[in-house]
Motif scaffolding. Structure first.
Motif, PDB file in Angstrom:
ATOM      1  N   ARG A  19      19.941  12.093   1.759  1.00  0.00           N
ATOM      2  CA  ARG A  19      18.547  12.361   1.378  1.00  0.00           C
ATOM      3  C   ARG A  19      17.626  11.275   1.933  1.00  0.00           C
ATOM      4  NH1 ARG A  19      20.918  13.206  -3.746  1.00  0.00           N
ATOM      5  NH2 ARG A  19      19.845  11.340  -4.510  1.00  0.00           N
ATOM      6  N   PHE A  20      18.085  10.014   1.904  1.00  0.00           N
ATOM      7  CA  PHE A  20      17.288   8.917   2.458  1.00  0.00           C
ATOM      8  C   PHE A  20      17.054   9.139   3.952  1.00  0.00           C
ATOM      9  CE2 PHE A  20      16.729   4.815   4.517  1.00  0.00           C
ATOM     10  CZ  PHE A  20      15.708   4.267   3.759  1.00  0.00           C
ATOM     11  N   LEU A  21      18.101   9.495   4.666  1.00  0.00           N
ATOM     12  CA  LEU A  21      17.973   9.736   6.105  1.00  0.00           C
ATOM     13  C   LEU A  21      17.093  10.946   6.396  1.00  0.00           C
ATOM     14  CD1 LEU A  21      21.585   8.955   7.379  1.00  0.00           C
ATOM     15  CD2 LEU A  21      19.516   7.559   7.672  1.00  0.00           C
ATOM     16  N   LEU A  22      17.203  11.973   5.579  1.00  0.00           N
ATOM     17  CA  LEU A  22      16.381  13.165   5.746  1.00  0.00           C
ATOM     18  C   LEU A  22      14.903  12.831   5.547  1.00  0.00           C
ATOM     19  CD1 LEU A  22      16.746  16.225   6.273  1.00  0.00           C
ATOM     20  CD2 LEU A  22      16.790  16.533   3.794  1.00  0.00           C
ATOM     21  N   VAL A  23      14.591  12.175   4.439  1.00  0.00           N
ATOM     22  CA  VAL A  23      13.197  11.779   4.175  1.00  0.00           C
ATOM     23  C   VAL A  23      12.746  10.757   5.211  1.00  0.00           C
ATOM     24  CG1 VAL A  23      11.685  10.536   2.551  1.00  0.00           C
ATOM     25  CG2 VAL A  23      13.226  12.319   1.714  1.00  0.00           C
ATOM     26  N   GLY A  24      13.610   9.798   5.490  1.00  0.00           N
ATOM     27  CA  GLY A  24      13.269   8.786   6.487  1.00  0.00           C
ATOM     28  C   GLY A  24      13.041   9.375   7.863  1.00  0.00           C
ATOM     29  N   GLY A  25      13.871  10.341   8.217  1.00  0.00           N
ATOM     30  CA  GLY A  25      13.691  11.010   9.511  1.00  0.00           C
ATOM     31  C   GLY A  25      12.370  11.744   9.583  1.00  0.00           C
ATOM     32  N   PHE A  26      12.067  12.480   8.518  1.00  0.00           N
ATOM     33  CA  PHE A  26      10.783  13.180   8.475  1.00  0.00           C
ATOM     34  C   PHE A  26       9.633  12.185   8.541  1.00  0.00           C
ATOM     35  CE2 PHE A  26       7.086  14.347   5.960  1.00  0.00           C
ATOM     36  CZ  PHE A  26       6.632  15.441   6.683  1.00  0.00           C
ATOM     37  N   ASN A  27       9.689  11.158   7.705  1.00  0.00           N
ATOM     38  CA  ASN A  27       8.589  10.204   7.652  1.00  0.00           C
ATOM     39  C   ASN A  27       8.474   9.394   8.943  1.00  0.00           C
ATOM     40  OD1 ASN A  27       6.428   9.250   5.842  1.00  0.00           O
ATOM     41  ND2 ASN A  27       7.426   7.284   6.182  1.00  0.00           N
ATOM     42  N   THR A  28       9.606   9.090   9.554  1.00  0.00           N
ATOM     43  CA  THR A  28       9.580   8.378  10.830  1.00  0.00           C
ATOM     44  C   THR A  28       8.918   9.235  11.901  1.00  0.00           C
ATOM     45  OG1 THR A  28      11.529   7.087  10.278  1.00  0.00           O
ATOM     46  CG2 THR A  28      11.006   7.316  12.616  1.00  0.00           C
ATOM     47  N   ALA A  29       9.295  10.508  11.947  1.00  0.00           N
ATOM     48  CA  ALA A  29       8.662  11.422  12.910  1.00  0.00           C
ATOM     49  C   ALA A  29       7.169  11.549  12.633  1.00  0.00           C
ATOM     50  CB  ALA A  29       9.340  12.795  12.862  1.00  0.00           C
ATOM     51  N   PHE A  30       6.810  11.668  11.356  1.00  0.00           N
ATOM     52  CA  PHE A  30       5.414  11.761  10.956  1.00  0.00           C
ATOM     53  C   PHE A  30       4.655  10.498  11.381  1.00  0.00           C
ATOM     54  CE2 PHE A  30       2.273  10.763   7.565  1.00  0.00           C
ATOM     55  CZ  PHE A  30       1.394  11.823   7.757  1.00  0.00           C
ATOM     56  N   GLY A  31       5.193   9.335  11.029  1.00  0.00           N
ATOM     57  CA  GLY A  31       4.550   8.069  11.390  1.00  0.00           C
ATOM     58  C   GLY A  31       4.504   7.844  12.889  1.00  0.00           C
ATOM     59  N   PHE A  32       5.586   8.206  13.570  1.00  0.00           N
ATOM     60  CA  PHE A  32       5.646   8.018  15.018  1.00  0.00           C
ATOM     61  C   PHE A  32       4.654   8.934  15.728  1.00  0.00           C
ATOM     62  CE2 PHE A  32       7.668   7.983  19.266  1.00  0.00           C
ATOM     63  CZ  PHE A  32       7.766   6.619  19.443  1.00  0.00           C
ATOM     64  N   ALA A  33       4.485  10.146  15.209  1.00  0.00           N
ATOM     65  CA  ALA A  33       3.494  11.069  15.785  1.00  0.00           C
ATOM     66  C   ALA A  33       2.084  10.501  15.624  1.00  0.00           C
ATOM     67  CB  ALA A  33       3.601  12.443  15.130  1.00  0.00           C
ATOM     68  N   LYS A 109       7.916  -6.661  28.419  1.00  0.00           N
ATOM     69  CA  LYS A 109       7.328  -5.549  29.177  1.00  0.00           C
ATOM     70  C   LYS A 109       7.910  -4.177  28.816  1.00  0.00           C
ATOM     71  CE  LYS A 109       4.885  -8.525  31.438  1.00  0.00           C
ATOM     72  NZ  LYS A 109       3.652  -8.932  30.811  1.00  0.00           N
ATOM     73  N   PHE A 110       8.290  -4.016  27.532  1.00  0.00           N
ATOM     74  CA  PHE A 110       8.729  -2.698  27.056  1.00  0.00           C
ATOM     75  C   PHE A 110       7.527  -1.778  26.978  1.00  0.00           C
ATOM     76  CE2 PHE A 110      12.891  -3.020  24.491  1.00  0.00           C
ATOM     77  CZ  PHE A 110      13.398  -4.039  25.272  1.00  0.00           C
ATOM     78  N   ASN A 111       7.741  -0.507  27.167  1.00  0.00           N
ATOM     79  CA  ASN A 111       6.732   0.491  26.847  1.00  0.00           C
ATOM     80  C   ASN A 111       6.528   0.429  25.331  1.00  0.00           C
ATOM     81  OD1 ASN A 111       6.444   3.404  25.636  1.00  0.00           O
ATOM     82  ND2 ASN A 111       5.532   3.493  27.681  1.00  0.00           N
ATOM     83  N   ALA A 112       5.276   0.544  24.863  1.00  0.00           N
ATOM     84  CA  ALA A 112       4.968   0.403  23.436  1.00  0.00           C
ATOM     85  C   ALA A 112       5.727   1.417  22.578  1.00  0.00           C
ATOM     86  CB  ALA A 112       3.467   0.536  23.197  1.00  0.00           C
ATOM     87  N   LEU A 113       5.875   2.639  23.056  1.00  0.00           N
ATOM     88  CA  LEU A 113       6.586   3.656  22.280  1.00  0.00           C
ATOM     89  C   LEU A 113       8.083   3.362  22.205  1.00  0.00           C
ATOM     90  CD1 LEU A 113       4.807   6.909  23.531  1.00  0.00           C
ATOM     91  CD2 LEU A 113       4.383   5.635  21.419  1.00  0.00           C
ATOM     92  N   VAL A 114       8.668   2.916  23.297  1.00  0.00           N
ATOM     93  CA  VAL A 114      10.095   2.569  23.322  1.00  0.00           C
ATOM     94  C   VAL A 114      10.347   1.356  22.424  1.00  0.00           C
ATOM     95  CG1 VAL A 114      11.985   1.738  24.787  1.00  0.00           C
ATOM     96  CG2 VAL A 114      10.468   3.559  25.596  1.00  0.00           C
ATOM     97  N   ALA A 115       9.472   0.384  22.477  1.00  0.00           N
ATOM     98  CA  ALA A 115       9.612  -0.809  21.642  1.00  0.00           C
ATOM     99  C   ALA A 115       9.568  -0.437  20.165  1.00  0.00           C
ATOM    100  CB  ALA A 115       8.504  -1.816  21.966  1.00  0.00           C
ATOM    101  N   GLN A 116       8.616   0.404  19.797  1.00  0.00           N
ATOM    102  CA  GLN A 116       8.488   0.815  18.401  1.00  0.00           C
ATOM    103  C   GLN A 116       9.718   1.591  17.933  1.00  0.00           C
ATOM    104  OE1 GLN A 116       6.534  -0.157  16.144  1.00  0.00           O
ATOM    105  NE2 GLN A 116       7.150   1.244  14.547  1.00  0.00           N
ATOM    106  N   LEU A 117      10.220   2.462  18.759  1.00  0.00           N
ATOM    107  CA  LEU A 117      11.409   3.231  18.401  1.00  0.00           C
ATOM    108  C   LEU A 117      12.612   2.313  18.203  1.00  0.00           C
ATOM    109  CD1 LEU A 117      12.318   6.127  17.919  1.00  0.00           C
ATOM    110  CD2 LEU A 117      12.847   6.290  20.353  1.00  0.00           C
ATOM    111  N   ILE A 119      12.605  -0.818  17.182  1.00  0.00           N
ATOM    112  CA  ILE A 119      12.412  -1.559  15.935  1.00  0.00           C
ATOM    113  C   ILE A 119      12.756  -0.693  14.730  1.00  0.00           C
ATOM    114  CG2 ILE A 119      10.663  -2.668  14.473  1.00  0.00           C
ATOM    115  CD1 ILE A 119       9.306  -3.561  17.145  1.00  0.00           C
ATOM    116  N   LEU A 120      12.483   0.602  14.819  1.00  0.00           N
ATOM    117  CA  LEU A 120      12.735   1.516  13.711  1.00  0.00           C
ATOM    118  C   LEU A 120      14.208   1.560  13.292  1.00  0.00           C
ATOM    119  CD1 LEU A 120      10.471   4.561  14.603  1.00  0.00           C
ATOM    120  CD2 LEU A 120      10.164   2.951  12.721  1.00  0.00           C
ATOM    121  N   ILE A 121      15.108   1.368  14.226  1.00  0.00           N
ATOM    122  CA  ILE A 121      16.541   1.398  13.905  1.00  0.00           C
ATOM    123  C   ILE A 121      16.873   0.304  12.896  1.00  0.00           C
ATOM    124  CG2 ILE A 121      18.863   1.069  14.861  1.00  0.00           C
ATOM    125  CD1 ILE A 121      17.698   2.344  17.482  1.00  0.00           C
ATOM    126  N   PHE A 122      16.413  -0.902  13.150  1.00  0.00           N
ATOM    127  CA  PHE A 122      16.674  -2.032  12.249  1.00  0.00           C
ATOM    128  C   PHE A 122      15.975  -1.847  10.902  1.00  0.00           C
ATOM    129  CE2 PHE A 122      15.295  -6.125  10.513  1.00  0.00           C
ATOM    130  CZ  PHE A 122      16.532  -6.720  10.277  1.00  0.00           C
TER     131      PHE A 122
END
Length: 138
Positions: A19-33, A109-117, A119-122
């Motif tokens: 459930r944490f991963l499900l909510v986290g996945g949704f919220n991560t996608a929402f926040g990342f969008a 010199k990471f792309n900002a989107l790649v860098a953010q993604l 960081i999200l793993i940790f």
């Protein structure tokens, strides 16, 4: 066959980690969008990606709190106390994110989107531990 599928889904939904991963996945996608949208909208500003990060984190904070409280950890009451604790755990992740993102973008010199993604793993692991044992602890 259909009963097995529903039983499998039921078993998964009984798992707090799932459930944490499900909510986290949704919220991560929402926040990342939101982050991607505002990174694009603010692309003319030198540090527009940082402002986009702050906007996305604030927006997703409220969505994540509600979903984790009601669906992931299934707690009731203590809304203000839980929200303060939830915000404290997220503040640690946000501070880490705010410090590391410009290092990855400007220093490495990471792309900002790649860098953010990256960081999200940790921060996902830190969030689960913090919310389970601090934010929604009963």
């Amino acid at each position: 066959m259909i009963n097995k599928i529903f039983n499998g889904i039921s078993v998964l939904l009984d798992s707090e980690k799932f459930r944490f991963l499900l909510v986290g996945g949704f919220n991560t996608a929402f926040g990342f969008a939101i982050y991607a949208l505002f990174t694009w909208l603010l692309r003319g500003l030198e540090f527009g990606y940082m402002l986009a990060l702050i906007i996305s984190q604030v927006a997703s904070l409220f969505v994540a709190f509600d979903l984790h409280k009601k669906f992931t950890f299934k707690t009731q009451g203590h809304v203000v106390k839980d929200f303060i604790r939830f915000t404290m755990v997220n503040a640690v992740n946000y501070a880490f994110n705010l410090l590391l993102l410009p290092i990855l973008v400007h220093g490495f010199k990471f792309n900002a989107l790649v860098a953010q993604l990256s960081i999200l793993i940790f921060t996902t692991v830190v969030s689960f531990i913090g919310h389970k044992y601090f934010s929604f602890r009963r």
